[in-house]
Every structure is written in C-alpha cells, then in structure tokens.
Write a protein that holds these residues in place. Structure first.
Motif, PDB file in Angstrom:
ATOM      1  N   GLY A  12       0.790  -1.217   0.000  1.00  0.00           N
ATOM      2  CA  GLY A  12       0.000   0.000   0.000  1.00  0.00           C
ATOM      3  C   GLY A  12       0.824   1.270   0.000  1.00  0.00           C
ATOM      4  N   LYS A  13       2.103   1.161  -0.374  1.00  0.00           N
ATOM      5  CA  LYS A  13       2.995   2.339  -0.413  1.00  0.00           C
ATOM      6  C   LYS A  13       2.961   2.936  -1.821  1.00  0.00           C
ATOM      7  CE  LYS A  13       6.076   0.535   3.189  1.00  0.00           C
ATOM      8  NZ  LYS A  13       7.446   0.100   3.530  1.00  0.00           N
ATOM      9  N   ILE A  14       1.886   3.673  -2.072  1.00  0.00           N
ATOM     10  CA  ILE A  14       1.648   4.188  -3.414  1.00  0.00           C
ATOM     11  C   ILE A  14       2.717   5.196  -3.823  1.00  0.00           C
ATOM     12  CG2 ILE A  14      -0.056   5.253  -4.909  1.00  0.00           C
ATOM     13  CD1 ILE A  14      -0.933   2.595  -3.629  1.00  0.00           C
ATOM     14  N   GLU A  15       3.045   6.116  -2.927  1.00  0.00           N
ATOM     15  CA  GLU A  15       4.016   7.162  -3.260  1.00  0.00           C
ATOM     16  C   GLU A  15       5.394   6.576  -3.544  1.00  0.00           C
ATOM     17  OE1 GLU A  15       3.994  10.075  -0.210  1.00  0.00           O
ATOM     18  OE2 GLU A  15       1.940  10.742  -0.622  1.00  0.00           O
ATOM     19  N   GLU A  16       5.769   5.516  -2.803  1.00  0.00           N
ATOM     20  CA  GLU A  16       7.076   4.900  -3.039  1.00  0.00           C
ATOM     21  C   GLU A  16       7.137   4.250  -4.419  1.00  0.00           C
ATOM     22  OE1 GLU A  16       5.462   4.880  -0.316  1.00  0.00           O
ATOM     23  OE2 GLU A  16       6.763   5.029   1.450  1.00  0.00           O
ATOM     24  N   ALA A  17       6.022   3.627  -4.840  1.00  0.00           N
ATOM     25  CA  ALA A  17       5.976   3.025  -6.174  1.00  0.00           C
ATOM     26  C   ALA A  17       6.181   4.092  -7.242  1.00  0.00           C
ATOM     27  CB  ALA A  17       4.641   2.309  -6.381  1.00  0.00           C
ATOM     28  N   GLU A  18       5.522   5.223  -7.074  1.00  0.00           N
ATOM     29  CA  GLU A  18       5.671   6.318  -8.039  1.00  0.00           C
ATOM     30  C   GLU A  18       7.092   6.900  -7.994  1.00  0.00           C
ATOM     31  OE1 GLU A  18       1.101   7.984  -8.223  1.00  0.00           O
ATOM     32  OE2 GLU A  18       2.387   8.649  -6.583  1.00  0.00           O
ATOM     33  N   MET A  19       7.700   6.876  -6.809  1.00  0.00           N
ATOM     34  CA  MET A  19       9.070   7.382  -6.675  1.00  0.00           C
ATOM     35  C   MET A  19      10.039   6.512  -7.462  1.00  0.00           C
ATOM     36  SD  MET A  19      11.440   7.325  -3.273  1.00  0.00           S
ATOM     37  CE  MET A  19      11.510   5.535  -3.415  1.00  0.00           C
ATOM     38  N   TYR A  20       9.914   5.176  -7.356  1.00  0.00           N
ATOM     39  CA  TYR A  20      10.792   4.285  -8.126  1.00  0.00           C
ATOM     40  C   TYR A  20      10.643   4.549  -9.623  1.00  0.00           C
ATOM     41  CZ  TYR A  20      12.234   1.331  -4.174  1.00  0.00           C
ATOM     42  OH  TYR A  20      12.803   0.862  -3.019  1.00  0.00           O
ATOM     43  N   PHE A  21       9.392   4.757 -10.045  1.00  0.00           N
ATOM     44  CA  PHE A  21       9.146   5.024 -11.464  1.00  0.00           C
ATOM     45  C   PHE A  21       9.823   6.327 -11.897  1.00  0.00           C
ATOM     46  CE2 PHE A  21       6.704   6.974 -14.891  1.00  0.00           C
ATOM     47  CZ  PHE A  21       6.603   5.941 -15.805  1.00  0.00           C
ATOM     48  N   SER A  22       9.666   7.368 -11.097  1.00  0.00           N
ATOM     49  CA  SER A  22      10.251   8.677 -11.443  1.00  0.00           C
ATOM     50  C   SER A  22      11.770   8.610 -11.496  1.00  0.00           C
ATOM     51  CB  SER A  22       9.812   9.730 -10.421  1.00  0.00           C
ATOM     52  OG  SER A  22       8.423   9.870 -10.419  1.00  0.00           O
ATOM     53  N   ARG A  23      12.388   7.895 -10.543  1.00  0.00           N
ATOM     54  CA  ARG A  23      13.838   7.785 -10.526  1.00  0.00           C
ATOM     55  C   ARG A  23      14.350   7.022 -11.742  1.00  0.00           C
ATOM     56  NH1 ARG A  23      15.156   6.424  -4.128  1.00  0.00           N
ATOM     57  NH2 ARG A  23      14.641   8.517  -3.310  1.00  0.00           N
ATOM     58  N   ALA A  24      13.652   5.925 -12.089  1.00  0.00           N
ATOM     59  CA  ALA A  24      14.056   5.152 -13.268  1.00  0.00           C
ATOM     60  C   ALA A  24      13.932   5.997 -14.529  1.00  0.00           C
ATOM     61  CB  ALA A  24      13.192   3.895 -13.380  1.00  0.00           C
ATOM     62  N   LYS A  25      12.869   6.754 -14.587  1.00  0.00           N
ATOM     63  CA  LYS A  25      12.663   7.641 -15.740  1.00  0.00           C
ATOM     64  C   LYS A  25      13.737   8.716 -15.786  1.00  0.00           C
ATOM     65  CE  LYS A  25       8.999  10.523 -17.724  1.00  0.00           C
ATOM     66  NZ  LYS A  25       7.643  11.072 -17.485  1.00  0.00           N
ATOM     67  N   GLY A  26      14.102   9.243 -14.626  1.00  0.00           N
ATOM     68  CA  GLY A  26      15.138  10.266 -14.561  1.00  0.00           C
ATOM     69  C   GLY A  26      16.513   9.746 -14.941  1.00  0.00           C
ATOM     70  N   ARG A  27      16.782   8.448 -14.688  1.00  0.00           N
ATOM     71  CA  ARG A  27      18.072   7.856 -15.069  1.00  0.00           C
ATOM     72  C   ARG A  27      18.140   7.545 -16.551  1.00  0.00           C
ATOM     73  NH1 ARG A  27      17.179   4.709 -10.383  1.00  0.00           N
ATOM     74  NH2 ARG A  27      16.570   2.950 -11.699  1.00  0.00           N
ATOM     75  N   ILE A  70       0.472   3.495 -13.432  1.00  0.00           N
ATOM     76  CA  ILE A  70      -0.908   3.973 -13.604  1.00  0.00           C
ATOM     77  C   ILE A  70      -1.808   3.318 -12.560  1.00  0.00           C
ATOM     78  CG2 ILE A  70      -2.920   3.818 -15.126  1.00  0.00           C
ATOM     79  CD1 ILE A  70      -0.984   4.326 -17.484  1.00  0.00           C
ATOM     80  N   GLN A  71      -1.588   2.036 -12.300  1.00  0.00           N
ATOM     81  CA  GLN A  71      -2.344   1.364 -11.232  1.00  0.00           C
ATOM     82  C   GLN A  71      -2.108   2.038  -9.890  1.00  0.00           C
ATOM     83  OE1 GLN A  71      -1.900  -2.878 -10.951  1.00  0.00           O
ATOM     84  NE2 GLN A  71      -2.025  -3.158 -13.166  1.00  0.00           N
ATOM     85  N   ALA A  72      -0.853   2.445  -9.662  1.00  0.00           N
ATOM     86  CA  ALA A  72      -0.533   3.130  -8.404  1.00  0.00           C
ATOM     87  C   ALA A  72      -1.316   4.431  -8.293  1.00  0.00           C
ATOM     88  CB  ALA A  72       0.967   3.397  -8.331  1.00  0.00           C
ATOM     89  N   ALA A  73      -1.345   5.202  -9.366  1.00  0.00           N
ATOM     90  CA  ALA A  73      -2.089   6.469  -9.357  1.00  0.00           C
ATOM     91  C   ALA A  73      -3.578   6.221  -9.149  1.00  0.00           C
ATOM     92  CB  ALA A  73      -1.844   7.219 -10.663  1.00  0.00           C
ATOM     93  N   CYS A  74      -4.071   5.131  -9.724  1.00  0.00           N
ATOM     94  CA  CYS A  74      -5.501   4.825  -9.600  1.00  0.00           C
ATOM     95  C   CYS A  74      -5.865   4.415  -8.187  1.00  0.00           C
ATOM     96  CB  CYS A  74      -5.887   3.719 -10.580  1.00  0.00           C
ATOM     97  SG  CYS A  74      -5.822   4.216 -12.315  1.00  0.00           S
ATOM     98  N   ARG A  75      -4.905   3.851  -7.464  1.00  0.00           N
ATOM     99  CA  ARG A  75      -5.202   3.404  -6.104  1.00  0.00           C
ATOM    100  C   ARG A  75      -5.323   4.560  -5.132  1.00  0.00           C
ATOM    101  NH1 ARG A  75      -2.109  -2.165  -4.424  1.00  0.00           N
ATOM    102  NH2 ARG A  75      -2.727  -3.429  -6.219  1.00  0.00           N
ATOM    103  N   ARG A  76      -4.809   5.717  -5.460  1.00  0.00           N
ATOM    104  CA  ARG A  76      -4.867   6.826  -4.490  1.00  0.00           C
ATOM    105  C   ARG A  76      -6.298   7.166  -4.075  1.00  0.00           C
ATOM    106  NH1 ARG A  76      -0.455  11.469  -4.952  1.00  0.00           N
ATOM    107  NH2 ARG A  76       1.394  10.268  -5.381  1.00  0.00           N
ATOM    108  N   PRO A  77      -7.257   7.423  -4.957  1.00  0.00           N
ATOM    109  CA  PRO A  77      -7.120   7.500  -6.402  1.00  0.00           C
ATOM    110  C   PRO A  77      -6.790   8.922  -6.839  1.00  0.00           C
ATOM    111  CG  PRO A  77      -9.435   7.574  -5.820  1.00  0.00           C
ATOM    112  CD  PRO A  77      -8.676   7.508  -4.528  1.00  0.00           C
ATOM    113  N   ASN A  78      -5.961   9.027  -7.888  1.00  0.00           N
ATOM    114  CA  ASN A  78      -5.622  10.319  -8.486  1.00  0.00           C
ATOM    115  C   ASN A  78      -5.874  10.180  -9.973  1.00  0.00           C
ATOM    116  OD1 ASN A  78      -4.502  12.665  -9.481  1.00  0.00           O
ATOM    117  ND2 ASN A  78      -2.732  12.620  -8.112  1.00  0.00           N
TER     118      ASN A  78
END
Length: 881
Positions: A281-296, A309-317
């Motif tokens: 249930g650590k939605i923000e951490e999942a998005e953080m891993y994605f952002s870091r990978a994208k940034g690299r 996208i599933q992570a964003a939907c779980r917020r839901p955002n």
C-alpha cells in the motif's frame, strides 16, 4: 571481479584428521604390509593394475606434502618397482577386505587429477563422475569448487555447471553459504582461474531454486562483498521471490545495496519494486521508483507504465492516471484492457465521469471491447452522483451490445434503486438476474428488504425473504431488517411470527434481534413484554448494551412513566454500562414528553459532568417541549443558549421555533426566523413550510399562506396532505369554497391522499353554504376509499344537515353511527333535539332525549335549556364544533 583472497583462506589448518572443512577416509597401510600374507593370492594382471594407481592409494596427503604428480614414476624408485620384481615369480590373489581398501581414493589425488584436466572440462567431469561412484569417496568443498571453476571455463559445460550447483545446494549436507562462497573465491586464487561471475550467479540462483531464500540473500551480499556483479536476471528472480514470500523489506534492502554500487537493474527490476510497494500500500514509493528510473534514462515499457498507472488509480488520483496514460500512448505503447479498466474506475470513483466516458469511447475505438468491469464502474459513478436513471440507461446499452452483466453489476443497480425508492425497477432487475441463472446473494436480498421497508411494501419483502430462506442465504442480518421494520410499526404478532421462523431455520438471534423485539413492544406500550425480552437476552448468554436500556427508558417515558424510566437508567449505571449520548438525549426528550421541561436544565448539567456533549438534538427536544407548553419565551431563551454554546441550529430547531411563534401570533418574529434560516444556508423542508403555511392560514392570512405554498413548489418540494389540509381549512374559514375545492382537485391530480381531515373540512364548508349534494358526493367518495368517519365528522354532518332543515338525513347519520358502533355525543343529540323543536316536533325531540339516557349519555345544561326554550344556543354549538 574477484577481490584478493584473504590470507586465512589460502591455507588450511592442520589437524590429525586432515584439513579443516573436509571429510577424509582413513589412511591405507603400506602395500607391502597389506599384502604380506596374501601375495600368492593376487593375480598378475591385478598387480599391474595397482601399479598404475599407487599415487592415489598409498596414503593421505596434507597440503604441505608434495603433490602426487611430482613423485618419481621411475619403476626403480617407487613401490611399483618392488611389485614388478615379484610379478613373474608367483601368481597372487587379493582378499575382499583388501579389494575394498583399493576402491578408496584420496582427496589430494582427485584434486591433482582434476588439475591435470584443467583445460579439458569434459574430461575433468568424466573423471569426477567415475570417482564419485567409488565407495568411500566424499565430495569435499575444495574438490567441488575446483570442478566448478573448471566447468565454468567452457560454454560447453555451463549447463552441467548449473545442474551441479543446483544438486549440491539441494542436498542437506551442503556447507553453509559463507563457507561455499569463500572457498570458491579462495579456489580461484589458489589455482589461478580467471574470475568468472557466472559461478557465483549460478550459485545464487541455485539457492533460490532450492527455496533457501535466507541463504540466497546471504549469498547475494557475499558476492557483492567480493565485487562480483549479480546478473540482472538472477537478481530479479531473487527480488521476485522475496516479494512473493512477503520478505519485502529484504527486497528493498538488497536493491539499495546494488544502487550504492550504481547497479539499477532493468525494467523488470522496476516492476518488482513497484509491485512490492503496491502490495504494502505504499503508493508514493511506487511512483518514486518510477520517477527515478525515468530520470536515469531507463527506457520504460508498457508494463512499467501500466503499474505506475495502477498506483495512481489506487490513491485514487484520476488526473495523474490520465496524464500517465496519455504519456504512455505518445511513446507508442498501447494500453491494455486492464489499464483502461483501472483508469476508468479511478475517474468514476472521483466523480470524473466526463473523462471516464471519454476513456470508455477511446478504449472501444482502439479495438478493446467494452467489458463488464468498465460498465459496472461507470454505473457506480452515475449512481454515486445521484443519477440512477443514467446508470440504468448505460446498463441497457451495454446489454444490447453483448456485455453480460454479473453479480456485482446487479448488486450496484438494485442497491441504488432501493435507496432511491425505485422498488419496481429494483425488483425487475432482481427477476432479470434470476432468469440469467445468477443466484442473488444476501447483499442483494438485504438491499431489497431495506428498500421495501422504506416504501412499506411488506408483502413483497416477505416474498423475497422466503426465496432467500429457500436458497439458504438468509442471515440474521436479513431477519433483523424485517424485525426492525415490524418493531418500528409496533406489529408485535407479525414480529413474533418472524422470530419463530428465524429460530426454525436454525439462525441464532443476535442482540440486535432482541433489541428489535423490545422496540416492537415499546411501540405498543407493552412494557412488561419488553422487560420480559430483556430477561430473555440475559438467559441466552448475551449481554445487554446501552441501546437495550435506552429503548426501555424511551418506552417508559412515552408511556408517561418517568419513575420506571429513571429506574431503568439506574439499572444501566449499576450494570457498569456507560450511557451513550443517545441515552442522555432520550432522557432529556423523555422529561419534555412528560411535561417536566423545567427539570431539563439541572439534568443537563448533571449529564455534562458525566462527559455528555449536547448536540442540536438535545436542545431541539427542550425547545420543542417549551413550545408545546406555550412557553415561547423560554423556548427562545434556550435557542440563544444553544447558539452561545457553539451548537448550530438545524432545520428542526428553527421549524419548532417558527411553530411556537406562529401559535403565539408572533408572525413578525417567525418571519425573521425564516429569513435567518436562509442566511444560515438552511434549506427549509416540507415540515418547515407546513408550519409557516398553517400559521398564516390560522390567522386567515391566505395571501401569506399562498406565497409560501408557491415558494414550496419553486424549490422543488412536493406538498403533502398536511400542507393541502392547511390550505383547504384556511380557504373554508374565509368562506372561499371555490379555492378550497381547487386545492382538493390538485390533491387528486398529484396523487396526494385525501384523509379524514380533508373530507371533514370540505363537507363542513359545503354544508354551511347549503351545497348538500356536493357534500353528499364527497361523503360517498370518502366511504368508497375506506375512510371511516369519526365522531367529529358525524358532528359536522348532523349539525350541517340540521342547520339546512334536513332532520331526516341527520337522523339517518345517527343510525349509521349505531351501525358503526360509534356512540353519538351529547352535542349530536342536542343538535337533533333543537332541530325537531324548530320543526315543531317535540315528540321526536323528547324521544331522542330518552334514547340519549338509554345509551348512558348524561344531558348537559344545554340539553335542558333546549327542552325548556325549544332551541340550541348558537354560541354553544359553535364552541363544541
């Protein structure tokens, strides 16, 4: 890359048994000694065979001894020379014991032979397999590690290497992972093998395959310590296994250790980490891993986008999910059906139906067929916005295009139709799902029962309950819904019958079940029966709660028995059951019901000391109590105290005050209260408008009454019988029967039920105007609807007919009352007696007097005045009417 071998790993400590970490066979005796008594038994060919393996069988060597391959092979210098001289002299035979010793081979000999095949892995493997089959051979760590490095030197033996490590790790006798890794490192240094990470990666994978996850984690850290780079694929396998076994913190930790060495993995690594975050249930951490990978600069694929996208939907955002979906499509990735489902569900959940419907159309246009998950989520979205009609329309459209509804879809629609009172459609859907062979569950049954309860469709509710019982899905909750309904109506016999049915089906009543039965008895004022049910609760082993006692307290107050009510409150406290705010409010309200409003202030102060926090419900009871006593000043004082306490008044508070002000003819103050309600943002309900309209009608201000009636319609409220009766009564009192009859016509057109008060008021007005035919028609209409006249109605009828000289019809009304077992009042007899005196028929007048006495009615002063003077005092008749 392998690091330099630690000093302590380069040599082995010496013991009497041999080097540490290894198992050894006992040293063989010298051959001369072993065969001294049996040389004549050994065949010549066997001696020649033995001469080839003397370096393997003579003795056990320590690492400091010369290696066997350095020994002299000259027949003149070794044991084989001795045997060669004896071969031609005599034939020899070897004993069974000697033969078993010859099968034992030393570790040093194996190591030496393996080294001799260092450049030929297949040959080394063949030798190892041959030795491995010999009795007494022990596969030691150093032998294994040497063979592993030899096999790792050729692609032809990679598969053999992997299987070897898998089998070795699976064995229970394998050494600890630390021993094995350190020996592999030491072996590579000792025998000058080029460092190859394959060996360690295969070992890591072997631990995972053997389900030795703790060892795998330790292996991972050890090879990192020796600067061996784990292969991404094997690292992903380990991380995946950790996540599946809920060792998620270990997965995070291992990945962090890799990141410290600038090893980030690939897209699959990212999947594993993000899914681990979602699992916790650590939605923000999942998005953080994605952002870091994208940034690299990691080239993200469709799967990576789908997970984030599933992570964003779980917020839901839903906004973030829509943006990510758009970005995914720009990169050329086609969203899957599951991704569309998630985003549409998130949009619907947040009330963003515009985007949800747009995405639905986009999904279909991209070739992904409409599915029931999307349809159900859109239906939920429409329903939660209060637009059940749009949800039903979407449902019909989906069925037409071939989407098959499931249990969840029907559950949502039936529940919302029931909540909004559309029970006809709810039952239609219930029947439809049964025709589709979808068996309704208990949730659907309970939703229907709640809806039928609101609409008072008791027969339909019983039918659904019987079907639920037949299919074995009815629970105690199901029965409680109906028991509560019957309890609120005070339908004791029906509740008892339902209780017996529940017991007969093997369902154990809950405390709520018992409480509903108590409520039923309290509604009927049968407090002895209610207390009997309380005893049944104790006998059943259940414990009474605050609600049980509160129902009983309220029941005694409603019956006007304050002493027993307070006695029950004392029992509750003695049983160490803390009164709830509901209990305190019931006590305050009860005091007001029994006319002891003046005591509420002291009682309230006492409750405050016990932690009670008053609410608008508390003050509403006190204000209404003062209003009913006609103490409008005290009601207004309580209102001011309420506001000063920081408690906001609600519509009920203001309506009660307006009612009291109208009764006290303080219409200017009532109008100020009405304006204050609008300033406070309170929306007047039908009761508030009813009070205002009735107040103006009573003072015959029909202009003001009509103004509020029109406003009521403008705000979308539907007038009820109370409102129409006030308007009709008001116009009758100002002798405007045309307007009164128009309002009656509107009632009929709008399907608002006309009650006894409606007909009584209209018939009274028509009789006063001498419109006997109209009055008679309305009376017949009333009877046809099953409305039974009461004493007041009969008074109106008799008085009106007599005033119009219709004494015969008046007398028929008197007979009708007898037929309906309704005892006429003294007023009715006085009216008829006075009428017959006016018609100069004193005989009938005196006969009625005698009849009145026979029925046990005592003539009053007016009766005797009529008999003496021959007429009825008009002021008396008007007052009694």
């Amino acid at each position: 890359m392998l690091c330099e071998q630690p000093r302590e790993c380069q040599t082995f400590p010496q013991t009497e048994e041999g080097p540490k970490y290894f198992s050894f066979v006992p040293s063989l005796p010298p051959m001369q000694t072993m065969f001294s008594n049996n040389l004549s038994l050994i065949p010549l060919k066997n001696l020649r065979f033995l001469s080839q393996f003397n370096h393997l069988c003579t003795k056990t060597l320590l690492p400091s001894d010369p290696l066997p391959h350095s020994q002299s092979q000259d027949p003149a210098n070794g044991p084989s020379s001795h045997f060669s001289k004896k071969i031609d002299d005599f034939p020899m035979k070897i004993s069974a014991e000697a033969q078993s010793h010859l099968e034992v081979i030393s570790k040093e000999g194996v190591l030496d032979t393996l080294l001799s095949h260092k450049l030929d892995p297949k040959s080394a493997l063949k030798f190892f397999k041959g030795v491995e089959r010999r009795r007494g051979f022990v596969k030691t760590v150093d032998v294994l590690c040497l063979l592993v490095h030899i096999l790792a030197s050729s692609p032809d033996t990679y598969g053999v290497l992997r299987n070897l490590l898998n089998n070795y790790v699976f064995a229970d006798s394998s050494p600890t992972v630390r021993v094995l890794v350190e020996e592999l490192v030491a072996c590579a240094v000792r025998y000058n093998f080029e460092s190859d990470s394959r060996v360690f990666n295969y070992l890591l994978n072997a631990y995972v395959r053997a389900n030795k996850i703790t060892d795998a984690v330790e292996c991972f850290r050890l090879i990192l310590k020796h600067d061996v780079v784990p292969w991404v694929s094997f690292m992903n396998i380990l991380l995946t296994t950790l996540v599946r076994r809920n060792m998620i913190s270990d997965a995070y930790s291992l990945y962090d250790e890799m990141v410290q060495r600038k090893m980030y993995g690939d897209c699959f690594t990212l999947y594993v980490l993000m899914r681990a975050c979602l699992k916790e249930g650590k939605i923000e951490e999942a998005e953080m891993y994605f952002s870091r990978a994208k940034g690299r600069g990691l080239e993200l694929d469709a799967a990576a986008y789908s997970i984030v996208i599933q992570a964003a939907c779980r917020r839901p955002n839903s906004n973030s999910a829509c943006e990510l979906l758009k970005e995914m499509k720009k990169l050329g990735w086609v969203p899957s059906e599951g991704t569309y489902n998630s985003v549409i569900a998130a949009c619907a959940k947040q009330g963003n139906l515009v985007d949800a419907l747009r995405l639905k159309d986009e999904m279909v246009s991209s070739g992904v067929p409409l599915n029931i998950i999307v349809v159900t989520n859109l239906i939920k979205g429409h329903c939660e916005q209060g637009n059940v009609d749009s949800a039903l329309q979407l449902f019909e459209e989906a069925v037409k295009v071939g989407v098959t509804p499931d249990m969840v879809t029907f559950s949502v629609l039936i529940d919302w139709c029931s909540k909004t009172g559309n029970m006809e459609k709810a039952f239609e859907l219930y029947s439809q799902m049964k025709l589709m062979a979808i068996q309704p569950n208990v949730y659907i049954v309970n939703s229907l029962l709640k809806g039928f309860r609101k609409q008072h469709f008791l027969e339909s509710a019983y039918m659904v309950l019987d079907e639920a019982i037949e299919h074995g899905i009815a629970t105690v909750v199901t029965y409680n819904i109906l028991l509560c309904w019957l309890g609120e109506q005070g339908m004791v016999n029906e509740a008892r019958h339902l209780w017996d049915k529940m017991i007969s089906t093997g369902i154990t009543p809950s405390l709520i079940s018992y409480n509903n039965m108590i409520l039923c008895h309290c509604k009927r004022g049968c407090m002895d029966d209610a207390c009997s049910v309380k005893n049944d609760i104790l006998n059943s082993g259940l414990k009474l709660n605050a609600f049980t006692y509160t129902l009983l307290i309220d029941g005694f107050f409603k019956k006007g028995d304050a002493n027993h009510a307070f006695g029950m409150f004392d029992q509750m406290v003695a049983a160490n059951i803390a009164p709830s705010d509901f209990t305190f409010n019931v006590v305050i309200s009860g005091l007001c019901k029994v006319g002891r409003v003046s005591e509420t202030k002291d009682m309230l102060n006492n409750f405050l000391k016990q932690g009670f926090i008053p609410s608008s419900v508390t003050y509403n009871s006190i204000i209404d109590g003062f209003v009913k006593q006609g103490a409008i000043d005290l009601a207004q004082s309580t209102y001011r105290e309420m506001c000063e306490s920081g408690i906001s008044p609600n519509v009920i508070t203001c309506t009660s005050l307006i009612n009291g002000l109208c009764r006290s003819r303080k219409f200017d103050v009532a109008l100020r209260m009405y304006n204050d309600m609008k300033i406070m943002g309170l929306e007047l309900d039908i009761t508030a408008y009813s009070v205002l309209i009735d107040g103006f009608c009573k003072v015959q201000d029909m202009e003001g009454a009509c103004k509020f009636f029109s406003e009521l319609l403008e705000v979308g409220l539907v007038p009820n019988s109370v409102v129409y009766n006030s308007m009709i009564s008001g116009f009758v009192n100002v002798n405007n029967m045309e307007a009164a009859l128009n309002f009656h016509k509107k009632m009929v057109e709008n399907n608002v039920p006309c009650d006894l008060q409606t007909y009584t008021t209209l018939i009274n007005g028509l009789l006063k105007e001498g419109k006997l035919n109209f009055a008679s028609d309305l009376y017949s209409e009333m009877l046809s609807k099953g409305i039974i006249p009461d004493t007041f109605m009969y008074n109106v009828m008799v008085s009106g007919l007599c005033n119009q000289g219709q004494l015969e019809k008046g007398s028929k009304i008197l007979k009708e009352m007898d037929g309906n077992n309704i005892t006429p009042t003294v007023l009715i007899y006085n009216t008829l007696i006075a009428g017959y005196f006016r018609e100069e028929n004193p005989q009938e007048a005196f006969r009625l007097h005698d009849e009145m006495l026979d029925k046990g009615l005592m003539p009053d002063d007016t009766t005797y005045d009529i008999l003496v003077n021959g007429k009825l005092n008009k002021s008396y008749a008007h007052a009694r009417a």
